[in-house]
Scaffold this motif. Structure first.
Motif, short mmCIF file in Angstrom:
data_model
loop_
_atom_site.label_atom_id
_atom_site.label_comp_id
_atom_site.label_asym_id
_atom_site.label_seq_id
_atom_site.Cartn_x
_atom_site.Cartn_y
_atom_site.Cartn_z
N SER A 36 0.84 -1.20 0.00
CA SER A 36 0.00 0.00 0.00
C SER A 36 0.87 1.25 0.00
CB SER A 36 -0.89 0.00 1.24
OG SER A 36 -1.57 1.23 1.31
N LEU A 37 0.50 2.19 -0.82
CA LEU A 37 1.26 3.43 -0.90
C LEU A 37 0.58 4.53 -0.08
CD1 LEU A 37 2.16 3.37 -4.69
CD2 LEU A 37 3.55 2.65 -2.76
N GLN A 38 -0.20 4.14 0.91
CA GLN A 38 -0.88 5.10 1.76
C GLN A 38 0.13 5.92 2.57
OE1 GLN A 38 -4.15 5.66 1.76
NE2 GLN A 38 -4.42 4.13 0.18
N GLN A 39 1.19 5.28 2.98
CA GLN A 39 2.21 5.94 3.80
C GLN A 39 3.34 6.41 2.88
OE1 GLN A 39 4.26 3.34 6.48
NE2 GLN A 39 4.59 4.96 7.97
N PRO A 40 3.74 7.68 2.96
CA PRO A 40 4.83 8.17 2.10
C PRO A 40 6.12 7.37 2.33
CG PRO A 40 3.76 9.99 3.25
CD PRO A 40 3.22 8.71 3.83
N TRP A 41 6.94 7.29 1.28
CA TRP A 41 8.16 6.48 1.35
C TRP A 41 9.07 6.93 2.47
CZ3 TRP A 41 12.90 8.71 0.91
CH2 TRP A 41 12.96 9.99 0.33
N TRP A 42 9.15 8.24 2.71
CA TRP A 42 10.08 8.71 3.74
C TRP A 42 9.64 8.29 5.14
CZ3 TRP A 42 6.96 12.02 0.94
CH2 TRP A 42 5.99 12.69 1.65
N GLU A 43 8.34 8.10 5.32
CA GLU A 43 7.88 7.60 6.61
C GLU A 43 8.13 6.09 6.74
OE1 GLU A 43 3.83 8.75 7.27
OE2 GLU A 43 4.33 10.88 7.28
N ARG A 44 8.09 5.39 5.63
CA ARG A 44 8.35 3.94 5.68
C ARG A 44 9.81 3.64 6.01
NH1 ARG A 44 5.31 4.06 0.88
NH2 ARG A 44 7.13 3.56 -0.36
N ILE A 45 10.74 4.54 5.59
CA ILE A 45 12.16 4.26 5.84
C ILE A 45 12.70 4.99 7.06
CG2 ILE A 45 12.59 3.77 3.41
CD1 ILE A 45 14.17 6.49 3.40
#
Length: 70
Positions: A36-45
């Motif tokens: 899911s791309l609900q969460q921005p990539w920078w928050e995922r990493i």
């Protein structure tokens, strides 16, 4: 498929639609596996480099470089 209609035009269109439907099905299957791309990539990493000595070295070298560039 420009110009005058031909006898084979309906079959050609049907073949194209069939190929497009197959490709659409394949793309939907691929997209179903994407997280899911609900969460921005920078928050995922965020935090993924915590306590990483190599990353700490990178940060230190970057700070030193910025000081010399002033």
């Amino acid at each position: 498929m420009t110009g005058q209609p031909t006898q084979n035009q309906p079959q050609a269109i049907e073949a194209r639609v069939t190929r497009l439907e197959l490709e659409l099905t394949r793309l939907k299957q691929v997209l179903a596996t994407v997280p899911s791309l609900q969460q921005p990539w920078w928050e995922r990493i965020a935090g993924s480099h915590a306590n990483d000595p190599t990353f700490e070295t990178v940060i230190q070298l970057g700070q030193e470089w910025r000081k010399t560039a002033q």
